[in-house]
Write a protein that holds these residues in place. Sequence first.
Motif, PDB file in Angstrom:
ATOM      1  N   PRO C 295     -60.314 -49.087-102.233  1.00 51.88           N
ATOM      2  CA  PRO C 295     -60.994 -47.669-101.171  1.00 51.88           C
ATOM      3  C   PRO C 295     -59.683 -48.563 -99.736  1.00 51.88           C
ATOM      4  CG  PRO C 295     -63.042 -49.577-101.622  1.00 51.88           C
ATOM      5  CD  PRO C 295     -61.663 -49.619-103.057  1.00 51.88           C
ATOM      6  N   GLU C 296     -59.458 -47.785 -99.462  1.00 50.54           N
ATOM      7  CA  GLU C 296     -59.689 -47.958 -98.064  1.00 50.54           C
ATOM      8  C   GLU C 296     -60.707 -48.844 -96.927  1.00 50.54           C
ATOM      9  OE1 GLU C 296     -57.052 -46.149 -93.846  1.00 50.54           O
ATOM     10  OE2 GLU C 296     -58.841 -44.122 -96.022  1.00 50.54           O
ATOM     11  N   MET C 297     -60.357 -49.297 -96.499  1.00 51.45           N
ATOM     12  CA  MET C 297     -61.537 -50.585 -95.366  1.00 51.45           C
ATOM     13  C   MET C 297     -62.173 -49.948 -94.602  1.00 51.45           C
ATOM     14  SD  MET C 297     -62.184 -52.832 -97.674  1.00 51.45           S
ATOM     15  CE  MET C 297     -62.233 -51.560 -98.568  1.00 51.45           C
ATOM     16  N   LYS C 301     -59.509 -47.357 -91.961  1.00 57.08           N
ATOM     17  CA  LYS C 301     -60.114 -46.037 -91.940  1.00 57.08           C
ATOM     18  C   LYS C 301     -60.327 -46.091 -90.736  1.00 57.08           C
ATOM     19  CE  LYS C 301     -62.792 -44.189 -95.686  1.00 57.08           C
ATOM     20  NZ  LYS C 301     -62.099 -43.640 -96.950  1.00 57.08           N
ATOM     21  N   ARG C 302     -61.327 -46.504 -89.341  1.00 55.96           N
ATOM     22  CA  ARG C 302     -61.554 -45.842 -88.391  1.00 55.96           C
ATOM     23  C   ARG C 302     -60.034 -45.222 -87.435  1.00 55.96           C
ATOM     24  NH1 ARG C 302     -66.109 -48.740 -89.063  1.00 55.96           N
ATOM     25  NH2 ARG C 302     -65.418 -50.776 -88.697  1.00 55.96           N
ATOM     26  N   PHE C 309     -56.633 -38.537 -86.414  1.00 51.38           N
ATOM     27  CA  PHE C 309     -56.651 -37.002 -86.822  1.00 51.38           C
ATOM     28  C   PHE C 309     -57.490 -36.740 -84.669  1.00 51.38           C
ATOM     29  CE2 PHE C 309     -59.389 -37.639 -91.108  1.00 51.38           C
ATOM     30  CZ  PHE C 309     -57.927 -36.894 -91.150  1.00 51.38           C
ATOM     31  N   ASN C 310     -56.920 -38.475 -83.869  1.00 48.47           N
ATOM     32  CA  ASN C 310     -57.494 -37.477 -82.311  1.00 48.47           C
ATOM     33  C   ASN C 310     -58.212 -37.108 -82.663  1.00 48.47           C
ATOM     34  OD1 ASN C 310     -55.078 -37.261 -81.219  1.00 48.47           O
ATOM     35  ND2 ASN C 310     -54.149 -35.741 -82.168  1.00 48.47           N
ATOM     36  N   LEU C 311     -59.394 -38.638 -83.279  1.00 46.36           N
ATOM     37  CA  LEU C 311     -60.748 -38.422 -83.102  1.00 46.36           C
ATOM     38  C   LEU C 311     -60.952 -39.394 -82.118  1.00 46.36           C
ATOM     39  CD1 LEU C 311     -62.023 -37.990 -86.626  1.00 46.36           C
ATOM     40  CD2 LEU C 311     -62.316 -35.902 -85.015  1.00 46.36           C
ATOM     41  N   SER C 312     -62.450 -39.438 -81.312  1.00 42.77           N
ATOM     42  CA  SER C 312     -62.743 -40.877 -80.261  1.00 42.77           C
ATOM     43  C   SER C 312     -63.242 -41.581 -81.372  1.00 42.77           C
ATOM     44  CB  SER C 312     -63.748 -40.805 -79.845  1.00 42.77           C
ATOM     45  OG  SER C 312     -65.197 -39.894 -80.535  1.00 42.77           O
ATOM     46  N   ASP C 313     -63.444 -43.154 -80.730  1.00 43.67           N
ATOM     47  CA  ASP C 313     -64.114 -44.168 -81.216  1.00 43.67           C
ATOM     48  C   ASP C 313     -64.956 -43.983 -81.353  1.00 43.67           C
ATOM     49  OD1 ASP C 313     -61.252 -45.455 -80.758  1.00 43.67           O
ATOM     50  OD2 ASP C 313     -62.083 -46.552 -79.003  1.00 43.67           O
ATOM     51  N   TYR C 314     -65.988 -43.366 -80.901  1.00 49.59           N
ATOM     52  CA  TYR C 314     -67.296 -43.398 -81.008  1.00 49.59           C
ATOM     53  C   TYR C 314     -67.596 -42.111 -82.642  1.00 49.59           C
ATOM     54  CZ  TYR C 314     -72.279 -41.474 -81.359  1.00 49.59           C
ATOM     55  OH  TYR C 314     -73.147 -40.915 -81.777  1.00 49.59           O
ATOM     56  N   ASP C 315     -66.534 -40.709 -82.613  1.00 47.35           N
ATOM     57  CA  ASP C 315     -66.759 -39.732 -83.936  1.00 47.35           C
ATOM     58  C   ASP C 315     -66.706 -41.086 -85.044  1.00 47.35           C
ATOM     59  OD1 ASP C 315     -67.801 -38.585 -82.058  1.00 47.35           O
ATOM     60  OD2 ASP C 315     -65.910 -36.632 -82.260  1.00 47.35           O
ATOM     61  N   ALA C 316     -64.816 -41.663 -84.781  1.00 48.37           N
ATOM     62  CA  ALA C 316     -64.562 -42.285 -85.710  1.00 48.37           C
ATOM     63  C   ALA C 316     -65.493 -43.733 -86.750  1.00 48.37           C
ATOM     64  CB  ALA C 316     -63.224 -42.717 -85.855  1.00 48.37           C
ATOM     65  N   ALA C 317     -66.082 -44.007 -86.136  1.00 49.62           N
ATOM     66  CA  ALA C 317     -67.045 -44.951 -85.957  1.00 49.62           C
ATOM     67  C   ALA C 317     -68.363 -44.155 -86.478  1.00 49.62           C
ATOM     68  CB  ALA C 317     -67.702 -46.111 -84.633  1.00 49.62           C
ATOM     69  N   PHE C 318     -68.692 -43.197 -86.259  1.00 51.88           N
ATOM     70  CA  PHE C 318     -69.584 -42.920 -87.133  1.00 51.88           C
ATOM     71  C   PHE C 318     -69.446 -42.161 -88.540  1.00 51.88           C
ATOM     72  CE2 PHE C 318     -72.083 -38.820 -88.451  1.00 51.88           C
ATOM     73  CZ  PHE C 318     -73.806 -39.437 -87.858  1.00 51.88           C
ATOM     74  N   LEU C 319     -68.300 -41.278 -88.508  1.00 52.41           N
ATOM     75  CA  LEU C 319     -67.677 -40.836 -89.766  1.00 52.41           C
ATOM     76  C   LEU C 319     -67.015 -41.761 -90.835  1.00 52.41           C
ATOM     77  CD1 LEU C 319     -65.832 -38.370 -88.359  1.00 52.41           C
ATOM     78  CD2 LEU C 319     -67.839 -37.805 -89.704  1.00 52.41           C
ATOM     79  N   ALA C 326     -67.437 -41.141 -94.734  1.00 50.05           N
ATOM     80  CA  ALA C 326     -65.953 -40.719 -94.994  1.00 50.05           C
ATOM     81  C   ALA C 326     -65.864 -39.818 -96.433  1.00 50.05           C
ATOM     82  CB  ALA C 326     -65.715 -42.207 -94.573  1.00 50.05           C
ATOM     83  N   GLU C 327     -66.217 -40.367 -97.141  1.00 50.96           N
ATOM     84  CA  GLU C 327     -65.695 -39.532 -98.114  1.00 50.96           C
ATOM     85  C   GLU C 327     -66.031 -37.328 -98.046  1.00 50.96           C
ATOM     86  OE1 GLU C 327     -66.527 -41.398-101.977  1.00 50.96           O
ATOM     87  OE2 GLU C 327     -65.340 -42.537-101.808  1.00 50.96           O
ATOM     88  N   TYR C 328     -67.203 -37.697 -97.625  1.00 54.23           N
ATOM     89  CA  TYR C 328     -67.485 -36.354 -97.459  1.00 54.23           C
ATOM     90  C   TYR C 328     -66.617 -36.113 -96.099  1.00 54.23           C
ATOM     91  CZ  TYR C 328     -70.857 -32.924 -96.198  1.00 54.23           C
ATOM     92  OH  TYR C 328     -71.731 -30.933 -96.810  1.00 54.23           O
TER      93      TYR C 328
END
Lengths: 484, 95, 475
Positions: C295-297, C301-302, C309-319, C326-328
């Motif tokens: 799987p992607e580590m 992924k972050r 996806f242009n997400l913030s660091d915070y969002d990326a870490a959360f997801l 992350a799969e969801y």
Amino acid sequence: MHTLSVKEMSEKLRNKEITSVALTQHYLDRIDQYDGDLNAYVTVTPELAMEMAKQADDMIAEGKGGLLTGIPVAHKDIFCTLDVKTTCGSKMLDNFIAPYDAKVVEESRKLGMPILGKTNMDEFAMGSSSESSYYGATKNPWDLKAVPGGSSGGSAAVIAAGLAPLATGSDTGGSIRQPASFCGITGIKPTYGAVSRYGMIAYASSFDQGGPMTRSAEESAWMLDVMAGFDERDSTSLEQPKQDYVSTLNNDIKGLKVGVPAEYFEAGLDEGVESNIRAAIAELEKLGAEIVEVSLPNKELAVPAYYVLAPAEASSNLSRFDGVRYGYRCENPTDLNDLYTRSRSEGFGAEVKRRIMVGAYALSAGYYDAYYLKAQKLRRMVRDDFVKAFEQCDVIVGPVAPTPAFNIGEKSDDPVSMYLADLYTIPVNLAGMPAMSVPAGFSNGRPVGLHLVGPYHSEAKLLNVAHQYQQVTNWHQQMPESYQ
Amino acid sequence: MSLEKSEVDTISRLAAISVDATEVDQLTAKISNVLDLFQRMEAVDTTNVEPMSHPLDQVQRLREDVVTETDHHKQYQKLAPAAEKGMYLVPQVID
Amino acid sequence: MTWEVVIGLEIHAQLTTKTKIFSGSSISYGAEPNTQANLLDLGMPGQLPVLNKAVIPKAIKLGLAIGAEIGRRSVFDRKNYFYPDLPKGYQTSQFSFPIVDKGGVVEIEVEGETKKIGVTRAHLEEDAGKSIHDAFPGQTGVDLNRAGTPLLEIVSEPDMRSAKEAVAYAKKMHELVQYLGICDGNMQEGSFRVDSNVSIHKPGTPFGTRAELKNINSFKFIEQAIELEIERQIEVLESGGQVVQETRLYDADKNETRSMREKEEANDYRYFPCPDLLPVVITEEDIEAVRAEMPEMPDAKRKRYVADFNLSDYDAAFLTGSRAMAEYFEAVVAKTNEAKVSANWVMGELSKSLNQNGLDVADSPVSADMLAGLIERIQDNTISGKIAKQVFDAMLSGEGSADEIVENKGLKQITDSSAIEALVDDVLANNTAQVEAYKGGQEKMFGFFVGQVMKASQGQANPAQVNQILKDKLK
């Protein structure tokens, strides 16, 4: 009936001339009559034997089973046998009713071979005389003053005395071949991995190998056919098609290259043994074999290497006997350490304790390299000697033991002298190659065994050579007078 | 090579086998004889020799990850010197 | 000069297999005592081990994830000692030739600083059983269900210099093994156990004697135990004493560590190759096969979430907090093609409801497909964002898909201009005073009209259209 060959018994069973019930009863009667003196059985299982004999007769009537269906068998007490006491010759397992069958027992059961009982042995297969059993020494049917050899002394004695037509044994450092030699019967230790070790109580796992003990090579071939074969429950089981041990028995051995190592005929070899072995070699020559001189220069190193490695493995293998889940437990242990120490000290005999301690020492910090690792390197050197020798010959011959059976008590106080007497058999176990003992005469009234050693997976060849030898000799058909 | 008394104690502890005071001398002598036998290996040059653990040059076979065993604890515990409530019993261990 | 702290961790990760490492006994948690202890597990004489196929790719996965060398020929050894929970009198483990060899590294972040922690090795071994001390007076009960459970012991270099670093590393490894799907990470059930080796010394001098902290089943307690141990060692050394090499147990109730009964003599485990098992040989093809299904580590992924996806660091870490999360999220985005909106829903309504119900994302009653279906209805203006929350709650209580709920409840957005015009006309006619005020310059009254129209439409009017029509009418 006990003087018939197994082949004859098999034919008579199939021709309905005899029944397995009658045959089995006959052996049970003989056991009753003779085993009191011999002490070759630890446990006799008459009810089980008769029940199985009845089933075997049914199988034969329905045309089911194989050539050995209905022929009784005695199992060395190292093979776990479902619902039968399995002691390994030890007080430690005096109360152990095995909850499962060893692969070897399972196969013989499937085929409908009535189980006569469990044969006596050196405690945990550690010995060359069958004197160290908790159940007392087994005696040699040829001379009750002599040991039957060991550790499979019980199996050798029951075959020699006609108290079973077929038996199983196990060989870690010579434990099939040396008692076969001392009792004048035929036995084969197969290539390591040919017979599953599942359910065979471990002494030294990288050496232990089960095998048949019978009167003739042909019977060994039949029995090995039952015992050998891949078993997924043993990681060291050979994953290859089983050899056909039987159909090649009658091949002639013209042109067979027989290697004779000078190292097997050095000082210390009993004269009577030597002359019999030389005569046997001459017999093979008459059959068309070609004699080749070979060399096994590291033979001397095998005994010390073995007595490091086997006890080292044993020290670990026997740790499971701790008085917790099965087996002997001391009375009123005061604490955990007392439970372990007293259960083990009271449950094991002297030789087992010594080997466990020697093994623990060889593995302990500061000695591992000098003893264990060094011995593993010597093991390779000994193996390489054989590999090289087999570039020049098909089989190697020599004596199984330097002397015929010694007297009971003669060596029991000097372990090292007993160890050194294994000098011909041990190298083969280090290498993991197959080897046989074939009756080849008598020295001072005690049997002498011819040692046949072959390269890996050469069981069929060894049995072929032995069978051809037995076509021109009758040593294997002789029985001690008082048991005829 | 003779074994020191302290070494006998150490082995005795490692092996969980006690050595009676009356047998210690005899046992030490017997084990020492075995160690003398081992000394024969010492002089052999084993440089460049690979240690050999198994007779055959095979690799480990693998088992499918499938449950094949069922519960037999009642049957197996009949063999146990002391078992109660499905557990094996030993003298109290203080952790 | 101050003391420098040196910490190395040994982590035992229970591998997610169905059966034991050397027998076909189940390893399911919580079974009655000894009902999963069979002939081999009980150390019955003559029983032999055969290695479970499933453990090999799991170990290789960890090795690849941390960039370690894979042991092409690993060997099982026996570690010999007597204990009631060790039925054979030895533990089968890998001593000289582990399956995951040297070279492994993981990156941790503590207080904004990143640091690389070396992983010395990871080896396969069997777990021991359990001793039960309080069930029988004067006696200890032994349950061997756990005996033979497959473990991967992951050994770090002594690279950590504080309790915080140690915890960051432990958490990182915890996340990693779960991401790889090789361990469920359940610390309460003992599936992920951390032993800490702690010592202190003055920089430039050799490492001090270490104490090992065992029996700690939460990250919080690991940090506390290490802090306590550091304090204790400083006290010992500064008062002229010596640290003893020993195992110490952490007592969370008393918040103290105490020495396990000291053995009179050091252990001598007499490791040697297990003669019942043969070398485990791993080929290049075996490794490539595992690599293909890695799987992607989380770190990768972050970075991808931020970049693609242009997400913030915070969002990326959360997801990327767990592989399931992350799969969801990725399953939702795959359908909606709207990363930010999808992220908001996953992190907002979904996570809120999961938390309230104590559920893991893997067990969410609203599947990724269902959530994506809901977001799509917002995107195509079938429903408004406000109605969407109502639909989400209905999905949560099992009332069906977004479409079914919208249909059944008649929540479809009103986009018919004439219908909206009629509503607007009604509102303006009934609120003449407010219309006057608006026209008199009170522009903020506009919001009032929007609210009234939406109310009149029960939230179903398209807000954009409502705005436009209102503006036109109020000109």
